[in-house]
Design a protein around this motif. Sequence first.
Motif, mmCIF file in Angstrom:
data_model
loop_
_atom_site.group_PDB
_atom_site.id
_atom_site.type_symbol
_atom_site.label_atom_id
_atom_site.label_comp_id
_atom_site.label_asym_id
_atom_site.label_seq_id
_atom_site.Cartn_x
_atom_site.Cartn_y
_atom_site.Cartn_z
ATOM 1 N N MET A 15 0.844 -1.188 0.000
ATOM 2 C CA MET A 15 0.000 0.000 0.000
ATOM 3 C C MET A 15 0.879 1.238 0.000
ATOM 4 O O MET A 15 2.096 1.145 0.181
ATOM 5 C CB MET A 15 -0.950 -0.005 1.202
ATOM 6 N N VAL A 16 0.262 2.406 -0.207
ATOM 7 C CA VAL A 16 0.993 3.663 -0.289
ATOM 8 C C VAL A 16 0.717 4.494 0.957
ATOM 9 O O VAL A 16 -0.448 4.747 1.298
ATOM 10 C CB VAL A 16 0.598 4.452 -1.554
ATOM 11 N N ALA A 17 1.775 4.926 1.634
ATOM 12 C CA ALA A 17 1.627 5.667 2.886
ATOM 13 C C ALA A 17 0.893 6.985 2.679
ATOM 14 O O ALA A 17 0.145 7.426 3.556
ATOM 15 C CB ALA A 17 2.996 5.926 3.501
ATOM 16 N N LYS A 18 1.103 7.615 1.527
ATOM 17 C CA LYS A 18 0.464 8.903 1.258
ATOM 18 C C LYS A 18 -1.056 8.795 1.302
ATOM 19 O O LYS A 18 -1.758 9.750 1.636
ATOM 20 C CB LYS A 18 0.918 9.421 -0.112
ATOM 21 N N ASN A 19 -1.547 7.601 0.997
ATOM 22 C CA ASN A 19 -2.987 7.366 0.994
ATOM 23 C C ASN A 19 -3.427 6.890 2.380
ATOM 24 O O ASN A 19 -4.032 5.829 2.529
ATOM 25 C CB ASN A 19 -3.323 6.330 -0.073
ATOM 26 N N LEU A 20 -3.128 7.688 3.409
ATOM 27 C CA LEU A 20 -3.302 7.251 4.795
ATOM 28 C C LEU A 20 -4.762 6.994 5.153
ATOM 29 O O LEU A 20 -5.070 6.058 5.889
ATOM 30 C CB LEU A 20 -2.707 8.290 5.746
ATOM 31 N N ASN A 21 -5.665 7.802 4.637
ATOM 32 C CA ASN A 21 -7.081 7.600 4.946
ATOM 33 C C ASN A 21 -7.547 6.220 4.486
ATOM 34 O O ASN A 21 -8.261 5.514 5.203
ATOM 35 C CB ASN A 21 -7.935 8.684 4.297
ATOM 36 N N PHE A 22 -7.128 5.837 3.285
ATOM 37 C CA PHE A 22 -7.503 4.526 2.767
ATOM 38 C C PHE A 22 -6.822 3.426 3.577
ATOM 39 O O PHE A 22 -7.407 2.383 3.860
ATOM 40 C CB PHE A 22 -7.121 4.426 1.290
ATOM 41 N N LEU A 23 -5.571 3.668 3.961
ATOM 42 C CA LEU A 23 -4.832 2.709 4.773
ATOM 43 C C LEU A 23 -5.562 2.445 6.084
ATOM 44 O O LEU A 23 -5.764 1.303 6.492
ATOM 45 C CB LEU A 23 -3.437 3.261 5.046
ATOM 46 N N GLN A 24 -5.999 3.496 6.753
ATOM 47 C CA GLN A 24 -6.716 3.345 8.015
ATOM 48 C C GLN A 24 -8.080 2.698 7.801
ATOM 49 O O GLN A 24 -8.508 1.851 8.587
ATOM 50 C CB GLN A 24 -6.873 4.714 8.681
ATOM 51 N N GLN A 25 -8.755 3.091 6.735
ATOM 52 C CA GLN A 25 -10.068 2.519 6.442
ATOM 53 C C GLN A 25 -9.981 1.017 6.228
ATOM 54 O O GLN A 25 -10.837 0.257 6.678
ATOM 55 C CB GLN A 25 -10.644 3.182 5.189
ATOM 56 N N LEU A 26 -8.915 0.591 5.573
ATOM 57 C CA LEU A 26 -8.766 -0.828 5.277
ATOM 58 C C LEU A 26 -8.329 -1.626 6.498
ATOM 59 O O LEU A 26 -8.818 -2.725 6.736
ATOM 60 C CB LEU A 26 -7.744 -1.020 4.152
ATOM 61 N N LEU A 27 -7.423 -1.067 7.295
ATOM 62 C CA LEU A 27 -6.768 -1.856 8.320
ATOM 63 C C LEU A 27 -7.364 -1.741 9.711
ATOM 64 O O LEU A 27 -7.044 -2.521 10.584
ATOM 65 C CB LEU A 27 -5.284 -1.464 8.396
ATOM 66 N N PHE A 28 -8.234 -0.768 9.909
ATOM 67 C CA PHE A 28 -8.734 -0.575 11.268
ATOM 68 C C PHE A 28 -10.231 -0.323 11.280
ATOM 69 O O PHE A 28 -10.734 0.564 10.599
ATOM 70 C CB PHE A 28 -8.023 0.607 11.932
ATOM 71 N N ASP A 29 -10.930 -1.144 12.062
ATOM 72 C CA ASP A 29 -12.365 -0.960 12.267
ATOM 73 C C ASP A 29 -12.696 -1.539 13.634
ATOM 74 O O ASP A 29 -12.418 -2.708 13.896
ATOM 75 C CB ASP A 29 -13.165 -1.677 11.174
ATOM 76 N N THR A 30 -13.272 -0.727 14.491
ATOM 77 C CA THR A 30 -13.545 -1.191 15.854
ATOM 78 C C THR A 30 -14.506 -2.371 15.889
ATOM 79 O O THR A 30 -14.571 -3.095 16.869
ATOM 80 C CB THR A 30 -14.144 -0.050 16.705
ATOM 81 N N SER A 31 -15.271 -2.566 14.817
ATOM 82 C CA SER A 31 -16.221 -3.674 14.802
ATOM 83 C C SER A 31 -15.571 -4.982 14.357
ATOM 84 O O SER A 31 -16.183 -6.029 14.411
ATOM 85 C CB SER A 31 -17.402 -3.351 13.872
ATOM 86 N N ILE A 32 -14.334 -4.899 13.890
ATOM 87 C CA ILE A 32 -13.637 -6.097 13.432
ATOM 88 C C ILE A 32 -12.355 -6.242 14.234
ATOM 89 O O ILE A 32 -11.439 -5.432 14.098
ATOM 90 C CB ILE A 32 -13.314 -6.020 11.929
#
Length: 278
Positions: free
Chosen positions: A245-262
Amino acid sequence: MKNILFPTDFSKNSWNAIEYAIKLFKDAPCNFYILHVDSLSRSGVASNSFVMPSKDINMGLRDNLTDTFARIKTISTNKDHHFIALHEYGNLIDIIRKTVLDKKINLIVMGTKGASGIKETILGSNTGNVMTKVPCNLLMIPEKAQQCIPKEIAFPTDYNIFYSYSILEAISKILRITEAKLRVVNVTKPGVQLNETQNQNMVYLQDYLLELYEESHSIHNLKHEKSKNAIEQFVVSEKIDMVIMVAKNLNFLQQLLFDTSIKKISFQTSIPLLVMHE
């Protein structure tokens, strides 16, 4: 010559990361820097090298370094692999940032632990801080990652960023080293279309891959309400060995890797993640 940095606390996870990277770059000439950082409160000297350790070096640290280098000798057979131990005192992120500049580091390799490994990085653990605060490519090795050369690499993207030369070159390097197939994955919600900028970025990326990797890449446009669920399913179904993944795309990185429901996503605990910086 590639310069690779291993920040280590001598844990099993740190060793797994070292072992994985040595095998990944088994045929490439590399300088491997093994860095241990202690707090300033434990400082007796400014720094130590494994090759020429100070007589004041802590015996526990000396033993850990000796043991690590002995284990390395059992898995590295490339005469162009060079291993240098570094011992510093201070703030971990500051020391890593300085070492990246001083040693011209190309890649940082770190281990992550447990089902919440990626969640912890997003929330601000050491690995997450390195990912967001140190401008250097970072390879994160989960504790359950298989020690194998990846043959299937997934590149999740939302096409919201322009793929600069440095990003494309980082992708090319990992493909050349592994001879893996690249699977570009985009997930959009049902009924939602890419905008003009996304389409332009997609075409640019596709043209690049068609020119250099026509037979070893594929594009996957998926429809799903949640990107993270779709990517997880894709990683499992396609037997993906590494995610980039690309670090510059941090919002997408967080969206993909972190979710309190999972609490657990499979590739968080078993699939290495390469985060690329420009």
